[in-house]
Design a protein around this motif. Structure first.
Motif: not given
Length: 187
Positions: A35, A50, A53-54, A91-92
């Motif tokens: 992450s 990011s 899950s994102l 937005t990731g």
């Protein structure tokens, strides 16, 4: 900066592998596991930028990262395919820039200079990558009449209108980003 129990809100940070400064949002972007986290430099608040899950796109397994001021993105050296990713900070979402490992040797460090991505590659020296994923060799590992050996750098960075710098064996080496000429600037 205070994080964890002593300051700031958000997920706790453990082992931070790499970090870069996001000048636009005045925060650090740090790598922890799979992450990317944003960390406020004022309060220590943390949020996931990011992760699996994102954001959408290729799997994120970052080794190193750099902030690209010209495009408000982070570029990442990934442990898995694709090897070089860009991450949209809003937005990731992740997009592959370089997908084939055979194009690269073993990149360990990344920096961005004026929108151009540079990689310190332990097998090939200094490489440049454009937005289409084309890789250009800038300077080989082993010095020639153009300057000293680069090897695998302990430190790596650049400025907006400056050479790309390597720190290796207690020497700061400047590399011209087009010609590949190298010179020791400090010991």
């Amino acid at each position: 900066i205070l994080t964890g129990r002593d300051g700031g809100a958000g997920p706790s940070l453990g082992l931070v592998r790499a970090m870069t400064f996001d000048r636009k949002n005045q925060r650090l972007i740090v790598v922890q596991g799979d992450s990317l986290f944003g960390v406020s430099t004022e309060r220590g608040d943390r949020l996931i930028v990011s992760s699996p899950s994102l954001g959408e796109g290729p799997t994120l397994a970052p080794i190193d990262l750099a902030w690209d001021e010209t495009r408000n993105r982070v570029v990442v050296i990934n442990q898995t395919e694709p090897r070089i990713l860009e991450v949209d900070l809003a937005t990731g979402d992740r997009r592959a820039l370089v997908t084939a490992s055979e194009t690269l040797g073993s990149p360990t460090r990344i920096t961005v200079r004026g929108g151009e991505i540079f990689l310190a590659d332990g097998a090939q020296g200094l490489l440049a990558v454009d937005d289409a994923g084309a890789v250009r060799h800038v300077a080989p590992l082993v010095g020639t009449d153009a300057g000293p050996d680069l090897g695998g750098p302990a430190g790596f960075g650049s400025g907006p209108a400056a050479p790309v710098y390597f720190w290796r064996d207690n020497r700061l080496i400047a590399v011209h980003p087009r010609a590949g000429d190298r010179v020791i600037v400090a010991r």
